[in-house]
Design a protein around this motif. Structure first.
Motif, mmCIF file in Angstrom:
data_model
loop_
_atom_site.group_PDB
_atom_site.id
_atom_site.type_symbol
_atom_site.label_atom_id
_atom_site.label_comp_id
_atom_site.label_asym_id
_atom_site.label_seq_id
_atom_site.Cartn_x
_atom_site.Cartn_y
_atom_site.Cartn_z
ATOM 1 N N ILE A 1 8.024 -7.722 -14.928
ATOM 2 C CA ILE A 1 6.891 -6.533 -14.974
ATOM 3 C C ILE A 1 7.511 -5.412 -14.044
ATOM 4 N N LEU A 2 7.784 -5.778 -12.700
ATOM 5 C CA LEU A 2 8.490 -4.815 -11.668
ATOM 6 C C LEU A 2 9.597 -4.450 -12.229
ATOM 7 N N ARG A 3 10.535 -5.183 -12.746
ATOM 8 C CA ARG A 3 11.942 -4.562 -13.432
ATOM 9 C C ARG A 3 11.434 -3.336 -14.372
ATOM 10 N N GLU A 4 10.419 -3.669 -15.292
ATOM 11 C CA GLU A 4 10.005 -2.566 -16.291
ATOM 12 C C GLU A 4 9.271 -1.537 -15.608
ATOM 13 N N ILE A 5 8.697 -1.541 -14.386
ATOM 14 C CA ILE A 5 8.044 -0.331 -13.646
ATOM 15 C C ILE A 5 9.089 0.361 -13.217
ATOM 16 N N ARG A 6 10.071 -0.215 -12.972
ATOM 17 C CA ARG A 6 11.483 0.417 -12.020
ATOM 18 C C ARG A 6 12.178 1.328 -13.293
ATOM 19 N N VAL A 7 12.510 0.814 -14.481
ATOM 20 C CA VAL A 7 12.960 1.234 -15.438
ATOM 21 C C VAL A 7 12.114 2.561 -15.847
ATOM 22 N N TYR A 8 10.880 2.375 -16.349
ATOM 23 C CA TYR A 8 9.848 3.628 -16.543
ATOM 24 C C TYR A 8 9.878 4.535 -15.603
ATOM 25 N N SER A 9 10.002 4.318 -14.012
ATOM 26 C CA SER A 9 10.075 5.150 -13.050
ATOM 27 C C SER A 9 11.140 6.136 -13.134
ATOM 28 N N ARG A 10 12.360 5.365 -13.423
ATOM 29 C CA ARG A 10 13.526 6.278 -13.452
ATOM 30 C C ARG A 10 13.619 7.250 -14.573
ATOM 31 N N TYR A 11 13.071 7.119 -15.821
ATOM 32 C CA TYR A 11 13.139 7.935 -16.746
ATOM 33 C C TYR A 11 12.415 9.153 -16.290
ATOM 34 N N SER A 12 11.379 9.299 -15.702
ATOM 35 C CA SER A 12 10.685 10.149 -15.424
ATOM 36 C C SER A 12 10.977 10.563 -13.808
ATOM 37 N N LEU A 13 11.391 11.746 -13.438
ATOM 38 C CA LEU A 13 12.102 12.155 -12.207
ATOM 39 C C LEU A 13 11.082 12.457 -11.004
ATOM 40 N N LYS A 14 9.853 12.364 -11.664
ATOM 41 C CA LYS A 14 8.555 12.670 -10.556
ATOM 42 C C LYS A 14 8.222 11.572 -9.659
ATOM 43 N N LYS A 15 8.176 11.686 -8.395
ATOM 44 C CA LYS A 15 7.525 10.519 -7.551
ATOM 45 C C LYS A 15 6.462 9.982 -7.849
ATOM 46 N N THR A 16 5.578 11.063 -8.278
ATOM 47 C CA THR A 16 4.171 10.681 -8.398
ATOM 48 C C THR A 16 3.968 9.562 -9.548
ATOM 49 N N THR A 17 4.615 9.643 -10.489
ATOM 50 C CA THR A 17 4.659 8.613 -11.696
ATOM 51 C C THR A 17 5.148 7.305 -11.033
ATOM 52 N N GLU A 18 6.150 6.997 -10.197
ATOM 53 C CA GLU A 18 6.448 5.947 -9.613
ATOM 54 C C GLU A 18 5.459 5.449 -8.679
ATOM 55 N N VAL A 19 4.656 6.291 -7.951
ATOM 56 C CA VAL A 19 3.596 5.854 -7.046
ATOM 57 C C VAL A 19 2.336 5.284 -7.848
ATOM 58 N N GLU A 20 2.097 6.077 -8.666
ATOM 59 C CA GLU A 20 1.050 5.648 -9.667
ATOM 60 C C GLU A 20 1.181 4.396 -10.445
ATOM 61 N N LEU A 21 2.445 4.142 -10.881
ATOM 62 C CA LEU A 21 2.632 2.780 -11.545
ATOM 63 C C LEU A 21 2.886 1.674 -10.578
ATOM 64 N N LEU A 22 3.109 1.933 -9.473
ATOM 65 C CA LEU A 22 3.321 0.846 -8.342
ATOM 66 C C LEU A 22 1.791 0.419 -7.901
ATOM 67 N N LEU A 23 1.129 1.484 -7.870
ATOM 68 C CA LEU A 23 -0.228 1.452 -7.140
ATOM 69 C C LEU A 23 -1.062 0.302 -8.490
ATOM 70 N N TYR A 24 -0.688 0.734 -9.704
ATOM 71 C CA TYR A 24 -1.347 0.272 -10.896
ATOM 72 C C TYR A 24 -0.868 -1.461 -10.757
ATOM 73 N N PHE A 25 0.264 -1.565 -10.451
ATOM 74 C CA PHE A 25 1.034 -2.921 -10.355
ATOM 75 C C PHE A 25 0.272 -3.855 -9.336
ATOM 76 N N CYS A 26 0.011 -2.956 -8.152
ATOM 77 C CA CYS A 26 -0.673 -3.755 -7.048
ATOM 78 C C CYS A 26 -2.101 -4.250 -7.431
ATOM 79 N N GLU A 27 -2.793 -3.266 -8.032
ATOM 80 C CA GLU A 27 -4.356 -3.529 -8.558
ATOM 81 C C GLU A 27 -4.260 -4.510 -9.489
ATOM 82 N N GLN A 28 -3.385 -4.835 -10.373
ATOM 83 C CA GLN A 28 -3.336 -5.787 -11.412
ATOM 84 C C GLN A 28 -2.886 -6.939 -10.505
ATOM 85 N N MET A 29 -2.162 -7.260 -9.643
ATOM 86 C CA MET A 29 -1.836 -8.338 -8.761
ATOM 87 C C MET A 29 -2.965 -8.715 -8.218
#
Length: 158
Positions: free
Chosen positions: A82-110
């Motif tokens: 799942i973490l690898r998928e998040i990194r891939v999805y974050s790389r597509y979008s060059l916006k830092k906020t996207t990566e932060v939101e996805l990682l925060l969501y990942f931590c919530e789910q964890m």
């Protein structure tokens, strides 16, 4: 075969016609799944970043639902995937906020996983590394965004 630099490739692409560029893009899309995913993002989802984040979160939900919670070993493998998928999805979008939101969501789910990840040292360490990563990424954002994301981060740490 020598692989050329991006600058050289860019110069060469300028000399191609629109039809030749279209053929190159389609060929890239056929060659690898990640290329097709990037083209899909750029063509259909880059104009609506919130929609993109929501669709990624929905796909992450499906992955989290599929976690085998019978063993921490299987949980670790799936969580890393799942973490690898998040990194891939974050790389597509060059916006830092996207990566932060996805990682925060990942931590919530964890945090919501049962059995708790905090009973396993490896999963707990993985979670802590992600929280530290989010903190570093938040520091480079605008002050207002920093405040909002830090509030979410504090809720996670409770």
């Amino acid at each position: 075969m020598k692989i050329e630099s991006i600058v050289t490739i860019k110069k060469e692409l300028k000399h191609l016609s629109q039809e030749e560029l279209l053929e190159l893009c389609l060929r890239l899309g056929k060659f690898k799944k990640e290329n097709k995913a990037l083209l899909t993002y750029l063509l259909f989802e880059s104009h609506d970043e919130d929609g993109y984040i929501a669709s990624v979160k929905a796909s992450l939900d499906n992955l989290f639902e599929g976690i085998n919670t019978d063993s921490y070993f299987y949980m670790k493998k799936t969580i890393r995937k799942i973490l690898r998928e998040i990194r891939v999805y974050s790389r597509y979008s060059l916006k830092k906020t996207t990566e932060v939101e996805l990682l925060l969501y990942f931590c919530e789910q964890m945090n919501d996983l049962k059995p708790s990840i905090h009973r396993n040292v490896t999963l707990s360490n993985l979670y802590e590394r992600q929280v530290l990563s989010v903190k570093k990424k938040i520091k480079v954002l605008h002050e207002d965004l920093q405040y909002d994301y830090n509030l979410q981060l504090e809720n996670l740490e409770r």
